[in-house]
Design an enzyme around this catalytic site. Structure first.
Site, PDB file in Angstrom:
ATOM      1  N   LYS A 101       0.861  -1.187   0.000  1.00 32.85           N
ATOM      2  CA  LYS A 101       0.000   0.000   0.000  1.00 32.85           C
ATOM      3  C   LYS A 101       0.890   1.227   0.000  1.00 32.85           C
ATOM      4  O   LYS A 101       2.038   1.161   0.466  1.00 32.85           O
ATOM      5  CB  LYS A 101      -0.851   0.006   1.282  1.00 32.85           C
ATOM      6  N   GLY A 115     -20.204   6.994   3.142  1.00 36.93           N
ATOM      7  CA  GLY A 115     -19.147   7.220   2.144  1.00 36.93           C
ATOM      8  C   GLY A 115     -19.705   6.979   0.756  1.00 36.93           C
ATOM      9  O   GLY A 115     -19.884   5.829   0.336  1.00 36.93           O
ATOM     10  N   TYR A 116     -20.019   8.088   0.062  1.00 39.56           N
ATOM     11  CA  TYR A 116     -20.641   7.932  -1.259  1.00 39.56           C
ATOM     12  C   TYR A 116     -19.618   8.274  -2.340  1.00 39.56           C
ATOM     13  O   TYR A 116     -19.797   9.188  -3.132  1.00 39.56           O
ATOM     14  CB  TYR A 116     -21.895   8.807  -1.347  1.00 39.56           C
ATOM     15  N   GLY A 117     -18.515   7.537  -2.354  1.00 41.42           N
ATOM     16  CA  GLY A 117     -17.488   7.705  -3.374  1.00 41.42           C
ATOM     17  C   GLY A 117     -17.546   6.547  -4.350  1.00 41.42           C
ATOM     18  O   GLY A 117     -18.632   6.022  -4.639  1.00 41.42           O
ATOM     19  N   GLY A 133     -18.993   3.356  -2.556  1.00 40.95           N
ATOM     20  CA  GLY A 133     -20.349   3.578  -2.072  1.00 40.95           C
ATOM     21  C   GLY A 133     -21.368   3.722  -3.194  1.00 40.95           C
ATOM     22  O   GLY A 133     -22.448   3.129  -3.138  1.00 40.95           O
TER      23      GLY A 133
HETATM   24  P1  NAD Z   1     -13.451   7.717  -2.724  1.00 44.97           P
HETATM   25  O1  NAD Z   1     -12.424   8.753  -2.448  1.00 44.97           O
HETATM   26  O2  NAD Z   1     -13.964   7.536  -4.097  1.00 44.97           O
HETATM   27  O3  NAD Z   1     -14.750   7.971  -1.802  1.00 44.97           O
HETATM   28  C1  NAD Z   1     -14.685   8.146  -0.427  1.00 44.97           C
HETATM   29  C2  NAD Z   1     -16.002   8.771   0.009  1.00 44.97           C
HETATM   30  O4  NAD Z   1     -16.025   8.810   1.424  1.00 44.97           O
HETATM   31  C3  NAD Z   1     -16.233  10.205  -0.486  1.00 44.97           C
HETATM   32  O5  NAD Z   1     -17.562  10.357  -0.903  1.00 44.97           O
HETATM   33  C4  NAD Z   1     -16.002  11.053   0.770  1.00 44.97           C
HETATM   34  O6  NAD Z   1     -16.763  12.248   0.767  1.00 44.97           O
HETATM   35  C5  NAD Z   1     -16.485  10.086   1.816  1.00 44.97           C
HETATM   36  N1  NAD Z   1     -16.006  10.350   3.159  1.00 44.97           N
HETATM   37  C6  NAD Z   1     -14.777  10.696   3.578  1.00 44.97           C
HETATM   38  N2  NAD Z   1     -14.780  10.859   4.898  1.00 44.97           N
HETATM   39  C7  NAD Z   1     -16.039  10.601   5.309  1.00 44.97           C
HETATM   40  C8  NAD Z   1     -16.695  10.599   6.549  1.00 44.97           C
HETATM   41  N3  NAD Z   1     -16.031  10.879   7.666  1.00 44.97           N
HETATM   42  N4  NAD Z   1     -18.018  10.292   6.604  1.00 44.97           N
HETATM   43  C9  NAD Z   1     -18.699   9.988   5.490  1.00 44.97           C
HETATM   44  N5  NAD Z   1     -18.120   9.968   4.277  1.00 44.97           N
HETATM   45  C10 NAD Z   1     -16.827  10.269   4.208  1.00 44.97           C
HETATM   46  O7  NAD Z   1     -12.864   6.361  -2.115  1.00 44.97           O
HETATM   47  P2  NAD Z   1     -13.234   4.875  -2.507  1.00 44.97           P
HETATM   48  O8  NAD Z   1     -12.338   4.422  -3.586  1.00 44.97           O
HETATM   49  O9  NAD Z   1     -14.710   4.754  -2.648  1.00 44.97           O
HETATM   50  O10 NAD Z   1     -12.756   4.087  -1.198  1.00 44.97           O
HETATM   51  C11 NAD Z   1     -13.544   4.083  -0.018  1.00 44.97           C
HETATM   52  C12 NAD Z   1     -13.008   3.018   0.929  1.00 44.97           C
HETATM   53  O11 NAD Z   1     -13.065   1.746   0.297  1.00 44.97           O
HETATM   54  C13 NAD Z   1     -11.567   3.173   1.375  1.00 44.97           C
HETATM   55  O12 NAD Z   1     -11.446   2.652   2.677  1.00 44.97           O
HETATM   56  C14 NAD Z   1     -10.800   2.273   0.421  1.00 44.97           C
HETATM   57  O13 NAD Z   1      -9.587   1.824   0.951  1.00 44.97           O
HETATM   58  C15 NAD Z   1     -11.779   1.138   0.308  1.00 44.97           C
HETATM   59  N6  NAD Z   1     -11.629   0.333  -0.886  1.00 44.97           N
HETATM   60  C16 NAD Z   1     -11.714   0.901  -2.121  1.00 44.97           C
HETATM   61  C17 NAD Z   1     -11.601   0.099  -3.236  1.00 44.97           C
HETATM   62  C18 NAD Z   1     -11.795   0.659  -4.605  1.00 44.97           C
HETATM   63  O14 NAD Z   1     -11.909  -0.150  -5.524  1.00 44.97           O
HETATM   64  N7  NAD Z   1     -11.875   1.950  -4.801  1.00 44.97           N
HETATM   65  C19 NAD Z   1     -11.340  -1.264  -3.096  1.00 44.97           C
HETATM   66  C20 NAD Z   1     -11.275  -1.814  -1.813  1.00 44.97           C
HETATM   67  C21 NAD Z   1     -11.426  -0.992  -0.713  1.00 44.97           C
END
Ligand code: NAD
Length: 369
Positions: free
Chosen positions: A75, A173-175, A178
């Site tokens: 990582k 978490g709506y990224g 989400g």
């Molecule tokens: P991203 O940056 O696309 O989205 C993150 C979201 O979380 C954003 O909408 C942000 O506004 C929100 N956020 C941040 N802090 C917050 C809080 N305190 N309360 C509510 N919402 C909050 O990130 P992502 O790629 O969706 O990743 C999210 C999580 O999933 C991380 O822990 C990441 O390690 C994990 N993950 C991601 C992937 C992937 O394919 N992207 C794979 C496995 C695990």
């Protein structure tokens, strides 16, 4: 700040990066490469630190192992605000400065995107999660992890006595993860009753429209601008009435301060390490089924591994569904029969596979370009 700790798996290498000209700090942790070259995302956040990166690198080791992939865990963290205008410069310098760590293959994580992977590709050649136009499988655009979360929900629902169609889902978490989880869970008939982002949460017991929510988030940058529903503080999402809760943001958000309020019967860990160990035990004693991150959110990693093997997106989706469902069933069955936490059952198996490989690979594993 907590320091790095070592055990019989690793971490094998830790690279600290500092570029005074920008300036910025970054860190790369290669945890274990006994099963193959390490795949792991690059997290961009002002608050990420070496300890968090180490914990996430271990999660990647376990995730690869449990998914039966020929990869180890690593990582990276770049300690800056991801909205900075000079991200391209930072990424290019970061890539150059870690270029000799050839057993680590970067991929996207929180705070970065496919475009950033193209900068890494230019600089050092090895990267995953590239845009499809240049031969990649863009796991965030395709929604690989959210798809896997929804597939996992089918198995978890059987074990928790929840009917997925008609079930109520809250997503913190709506990224990337989400939004895709919401879309694929809605396709399976679940009702999305609440979602949150870093600016706040929106709740409607009658259900939020996923397409509208997506448009509002894209256009205005915050889910709280969704028309209708009740706007709440972000933390309130943990207490909303729902059957399934998907934490999909940052680590340790479900903890002793809020786990007593959780009404969900299932927690699917879309994020990495979102639940503290203490909270996981308390939730288990309340009968809440917590499906650990390295089972539930393995979709992105599986897709990245398929990109490494030059498979198509369709092939990758089949692998995600099959591997996640098989593993979830195996782990939940073991946890149920042996009366242990699903995380403990999953860790036993994951550690076993890594330890079995370690005598054959005592040094770090070089990769092809
Ligand atoms: P991203 O940056 O696309 O989205 C993150 C979201 O979380 C954003 O909408 C942000 O506004 C929100 N956020 C941040 N802090 C917050 C809080 N305190 N309360 C509510 N919402 C909050 O990130 P992502 O790629 O969706 O990743 C999210 C999580 O999933 C991380 O822990 C990441 O390690 C994990 N993950 C991601 C992937 C992937 O394919 N992207 C794979 C496995 C695990």
């Amino acid at each position: 700040m907590e320091t790095i700790s070592y055990d019989d798996l690793g971490p094998a290498k830790i690279l600290n990066i500092y570029c005074p000209q920008v300036p910025f700090h970054a860190v790369v942790v290669v945890d274990n490469t006994a099963l193959g070259p390490a795949i792991g995302g690059v997290r961009v956040s002002p608050t990420v630190d070496a300890h968090e990166v180490q914990r996430l690198a271990r999660t990647m080791t376990l995730k690869s192992s449990i998914a039966g992939l020929p990869h180890g865990g690593g990582k990276a963290g770049i300690m800056v605000d991801p909205s900075r205008p000079d991200m391209e410069r930072i990424f290019r310098i970061f890539a150059r400065m870690m270029s000799e760590l050839t057993e680590y293959i970067p991929a996207p994580d929180m705070g970065c995107h496919e475009k950033a992977m193209t900068w890494v590709k230019d600089e050092i050649g090895r990267v995953l999660g590239l845009p499809e136009e240049i031969g990649g499988l863009p796991l965030d655009k395709l929604g690989a992890t959210g798809y896997g979360v929804a597939e996992c929900a089918e198995i978890a629902a059987e074990y928790a006595g929840v009917k997925l169609p008609g079930s109520r889902v809250a997503i913190q978490g709506y990224g990337s993860v989400g939004t895709a989880a919401a879309r694929f869970l809605a396709e399976k008939g679940a009702t999305i009753v609440a979602v949150s982002d870093s600016k706040g949460a929106i709740f409607d017991s009658g259900g939020l429209r996923v397409d509208k929510l997506q448009a509002v988030k894209e256009e205005t940058g915050r889910v709280t601008n969704y028309p209708g529903g009740r706007v709440m503080d972000g933390g309130e999402i943990f207490g909303v009435p729902c059957d399934i809760l998907v934490p999909a943001a940052t680590p340790d958000v479900i903890n002793q301060s809020n786990c007593g309020r959780i009404e969900a019967k299932i927690i699917l860990e879309g994020a990495n390490i979102p639940t503290t160990q203490e909270a996981e035990k308390i939730l288990a004693s309340k009968g809440v089924l917590v499906v650990p991150d390295f089972i539930a959110n393995a979709g992105g990693l599986i897709m990245a591994a398929m990109e490494y093997q030059e498979k198509t997106a369709d092939e990758a989706f089949i692998h995600i569904a099959t591997r996640i469902k098989t593993n979830a069933k195996k782990i939940l069955e073991k946890a149920h029969c042996e009366k242990m936490l699903p995380r403990a059952a999953a860790e036993l198996l994951a550690y076993e596979r890594v330890r079995a490989a370690m005598p054959y690979r005592e040094y770090t594993y070089p990769i092809r370009h």
